[in-house]
Design an enzyme around this catalytic site. Structure first.
Site, PDB file in Angstrom:
ATOM      1  N   GLU A 139       0.807  -1.316   0.125  1.00 58.08           N
ATOM      2  CA  GLU A 139      -0.051  -0.047  -0.098  1.00 58.08           C
ATOM      3  C   GLU A 139       0.930   1.274  -0.030  1.00 58.08           C
ATOM      4  OE1 GLU A 139      -3.435  -1.644   3.037  1.00 58.08           O
ATOM      5  OE2 GLU A 139      -1.804  -0.790   3.833  1.00 58.08           O
ATOM      6  N   ARG A 286      -4.928  -9.475  11.269  1.00 56.32           N
ATOM      7  CA  ARG A 286      -5.003  -8.281  12.351  1.00 56.32           C
ATOM      8  C   ARG A 286      -4.449  -8.430  13.807  1.00 56.32           C
ATOM      9  NH1 ARG A 286      -9.451  -8.308   9.090  1.00 56.32           N
ATOM     10  NH2 ARG A 286      -9.791  -6.245   7.908  1.00 56.32           N
TER      11      ARG A 286
HETATM   12 ZN   LIG Z   1      -2.874  -2.191   5.561  1.00 53.32          ZN
END
Ligand SMILES: [Zn+2]
Length: 411
Positions: A139, A286
């Protein structure tokens, strides 16, 4: 009638996640929001969870359908061969509340882990499914406002200082010295909830007091911990993600600056507005601050346990108003185009390029006028002339490996 692969308006999809702000995206996109719903993300891409559509003769057609009907014309042969589809997803985010702490896998690992889950018969939409596809998810993001995030583990010295200067964390210092980063982080992520609560309870209460008394600012982990709990009813059970706020770099980037997040770098967005461009993948592991599934062993396998000095990316020297932000990936590239009213930007698309106007407005090829908040798509091989009608800021997403970035010549 055959589709004309030239330049078309593009409309994305809004995601109303609860962490989103209520004003920024409605204002940018000129959408009424009378009920103050959260507008978290605006997606420009072909992801099934929020597909963008293209305006064709005043009608709306899914970009994914246009690509599917002739992928070579829509993407170029090399991009189609290399990626099998549009490799990127382009987004605008308005982060009001912190996002989950997360890490993304490498492409090699995602492929193996995806096949393992497939073989084990874990349904793609099962809540405990980790790998939704076989892709990596690098990203890059560019700040549209002052933007705060957590990015990678702090330096060894800073972590030691954090541990030794806290009455509660002091007990962890010997473990960190003997077992290192991986040993410490694994220990914390595997800790029983009762122990987490008793260790972090006083930490959070002190953070709340210090924020209320104005003793801390956004450079302090305490400020973010306090923000996380200041409006909640009670603090228990305490989220293990709080540990990461103390262990990761707290980074602030300003409009015009960017940051890249590669596989293995743990991160979390804290606050602000940004433009984000990522590989077309849903592979997220996560590590807290989320009601979603947390698979600690998989998280640990994907995190690179190394200290990171965050690298803030500045754009290249503008060429005809365009400044490119180098990202070390073949999947996408991003640039800003800043124009005044007096000159035009000339461009020949080498890939499927998306343009998003976030300030001002422009006229494209003397025929299509584009306002703030509007986007357009250009298919490979098309020439563009963008003439701004005043001070204008445009973001451009493209595929760089193929779009050998062309030097723009003045007309
Ligand atoms: Zn991310």
């Amino acid at each position: 009638m055959a589709f004309d692969y030239c330049v078309h308006k593009l409309t994305g999809s809004v995601q109303h996640y609860s962490w989103g702000g209520t004003k920024f995206l409605p204002q940018l996109l000129t959408i009424e929001n009378p009920n103050h719903a959260p507008f978290a993300e605006y997606w420009l891409g072909v992801h099934a969870g929020g597909p963008a559509s293209v305006e064709v003769n005043q009608q709306s057609v899914l970009l994914s359908d246009i690509i599917a009907s002739d992928p070579v014309a829509a993407l170029s042969a090399p991009v189609y061969e290399q990626f099998g589809g549009l490799p990127y997803l382009f987004k605008v985010l308005d982060v009001k509340d912190m996002l989950s702490i997360q890490v993304h896998p490498t492409k090699e690992y995602a492929k193996v882990a995806f096949e393992k889950e497939e073989a084990a018969g874990v349904a793609l939409d099962a809540p405990n499914r980790n790998y939704k596809d076989q892709n990596h998810k690098p990203e890059i993001m560019l700040a549209m406002s002052e933007f705060w995030l957590l990015h990678g583990f702090k330096s060894e010295a800073k972590i030691l200082e954090t541990l030794e200067n806290s009455a509660e964390f002091q007990v962890l210092a010997p473990l960190y010295k003997s077992e290192g980063l991986a040993g410490l982080y694994t220990f914390l992520m595997e800790m029983e909830q009762a122990q987490v609560d008793s260790l972090l309870g006083p930490v959070i209460k002190r953070a709340l007091r210090n924020k209320q008394d104005g003793k801390i600012d956004k450079t302090s982990p305490e400020w973010w911990v306090a923000k996380l709990y200041e409006n909640s009813h009670g603090i228990y059970p305490i989220d293990k993600g709080v540990f990461s706020i103390y262990l990761f770099n707290i980074v602030c980037i300003m409009p015009g600056q960017g940051i890249f997040q590669d596989a293995g770098v743990p991160h979390a967005y804290l606050e602000g507005q940004n433009v984000e461009l990522m590989a077309n993948s849903d592979n997220v592991l996560r590590g807290g601050l989320t009601p979603k599934h947390i698979d600690v062993p998989e998280l640990i396998k994907n995190i690179k346990f190394k200290h990171i000095e965050p690298v803030i990316i500045e754009g290249t020297k503008p060429c005809m108003g365009e400044s490119v932000y180098p990202a070390p990936t073949q999947d996408f590239g991003i640039a800003t185009i800043k124009l005044g009213g007096s000159y035009s930007f000339e461009h020949e698309a080498q890939s499927l390029d998306m343009f998003l106007v976030v300030e001002g407005g422009c006229v494209v090829n003397n025929q299509m006028s584009v306002k703030t908040g509007e986007a357009f798509v250009v298919f490979p091989g098309n020439k563009l002339n963008i003439h701004a009608s005043g001070k204008t800021l445009i973001y451009r997403a493209f595929v760089p490996s193929i779009a050998a970035y062309s030097q723009h010549e003045e007309n």
